[in-house]
Design a protein around this motif. Structure first.
Motif, short mmCIF file in Angstrom:
data_model
loop_
_atom_site.label_atom_id
_atom_site.label_comp_id
_atom_site.label_asym_id
_atom_site.label_seq_id
_atom_site.Cartn_x
_atom_site.Cartn_y
_atom_site.Cartn_z
N ARG A 145 52.53 9.77 21.20
CA ARG A 145 52.48 11.07 21.96
C ARG A 145 54.09 11.32 22.12
O ARG A 145 54.69 10.68 22.66
CB ARG A 145 51.89 11.07 23.14
N GLU A 200 56.70 15.17 23.17
CA GLU A 200 56.69 16.76 23.36
C GLU A 200 58.14 17.11 23.06
O GLU A 200 58.98 16.32 22.75
CB GLU A 200 56.55 16.92 24.83
N GLN A 243 45.31 11.87 37.07
CA GLN A 243 45.04 13.00 36.00
C GLN A 243 43.66 13.10 35.92
O GLN A 243 43.07 14.38 35.86
CB GLN A 243 45.74 12.59 34.60
N ASN A 259 45.87 17.53 27.99
CA ASN A 259 46.72 16.95 26.98
C ASN A 259 46.88 17.81 25.65
O ASN A 259 46.70 17.21 24.48
CB ASN A 259 46.51 15.43 26.53
N GLU A 298 52.82 19.25 25.80
CA GLU A 298 51.47 18.64 26.00
C GLU A 298 51.35 18.41 27.43
O GLU A 298 51.30 17.48 27.91
CB GLU A 298 51.13 17.55 25.13
N ASP A 328 49.68 17.80 31.21
CA ASP A 328 48.44 16.85 31.39
C ASP A 328 47.22 17.53 31.55
O ASP A 328 46.17 17.14 31.12
CB ASP A 328 48.84 16.15 32.72
N GLU A 388 51.06 19.20 35.78
CA GLU A 388 51.46 17.84 35.30
C GLU A 388 51.54 16.76 36.35
O GLU A 388 51.65 17.12 37.62
CB GLU A 388 53.07 18.02 35.06
#
Length: 224
Positions: A36, A38, A58, A80, A92, A94, A124
């Protein structure tokens, strides 16, 4: 060209790389599926392993947004989701909450299935990424036109909620009862202490009060 073929011809992403969005996207697609990353302000940030506290917060945040979506026609919550936000930005978040394009929203889905444009609300959960979320991402979201931005800062034990006014993010203050009320999504009410304490029962009780409000009823009627 397959993902395997691309991975053999494109250099892998590295934390701190400076790239434009198109180059980042091509390299990201060629990375292994578990990776992952960003692109924030033209800089690559690789995700760290997620700790339990972040994951649980989250999950509760996503649940809260999902409850609102269920009660609110014309909205959709995402988790995401890659968002092609600009020439130097592919975050991306949360979680995000959007107004669907057919109901006047400002995002769209491209031919490859990726979200494009600025969500109405991004959120986020911050621990190790707190500085990024409150500075670099905040600047990018503000510039791109995100209308509200929520940062749950776990180390500070504080929830920051920003609302876009005249092109700039401003703090959205809680009411005298401690509840923060979205300006973009009527009825989206948040008890920040309940979220920080991961008290889902209290969190959802406050949200349901918001959903029962006249403002939310009017908002839903306008989406029908």
């Amino acid at each position: 060209m397959t993902t395997l073929q691309r991975s053999r011809t494109l250099p892998p992403l590295e934390n701190g790389d400076r790239l434009d969005q198109k180059t980042f996207h091509a390299r990201y697609e060629a990375m292994p599926s578990h990776v992952r990353a960003e692109l924030i302000g033209g800089i690559v940030y690789m995700a760290s392993p997620q700790k339990r506290r972040h994951a649980r917060s989250q999950a509760i945040l996503v649940w809260w947004l999902g409850e609102y979506e269920t009660a609110t026609a014309g909205t959709e919550s995402l988790v995401n989701s890659t968002d092609i936000l600009g020439p130097e930005n592919e975050p991306e978040p949360d979680a995000c909450l959007i107004i669907l394009p057919e109901h006047g929203g400002q995002t769209w889905e491209d031919e490859d299935g990726y979200l494009n444009g600025a969500p109405e609300l991004n959120a986020e959960i911050s621990w190790a990424t707190e500085s990024i979320d409150l500075h670099g991402k905040k600047r990018d979201y503000e510039k791109a036109g995100v209308r509200e931005y929520v940062v749950v800062a776990l180390r500070q034990q504080q929830v920051f909620w920003f609302v876009r006014r005249r092109g700039k993010f401003r703090d959205l203050a809680p009411g005298t009862d401690g509840i923060i009320r979205s300006e973009i999504f009527p009825g989206l009410w948040l008890d920040p202490d309940a979220l920080l304490r991961r008290n889902s029962k209290r969190l959802l009780a406050v949200l349901r009060q918001g959903i029962a409000s006249a403002d939310h009823t009017a908002f839903v009627a306008g989406r029908a």
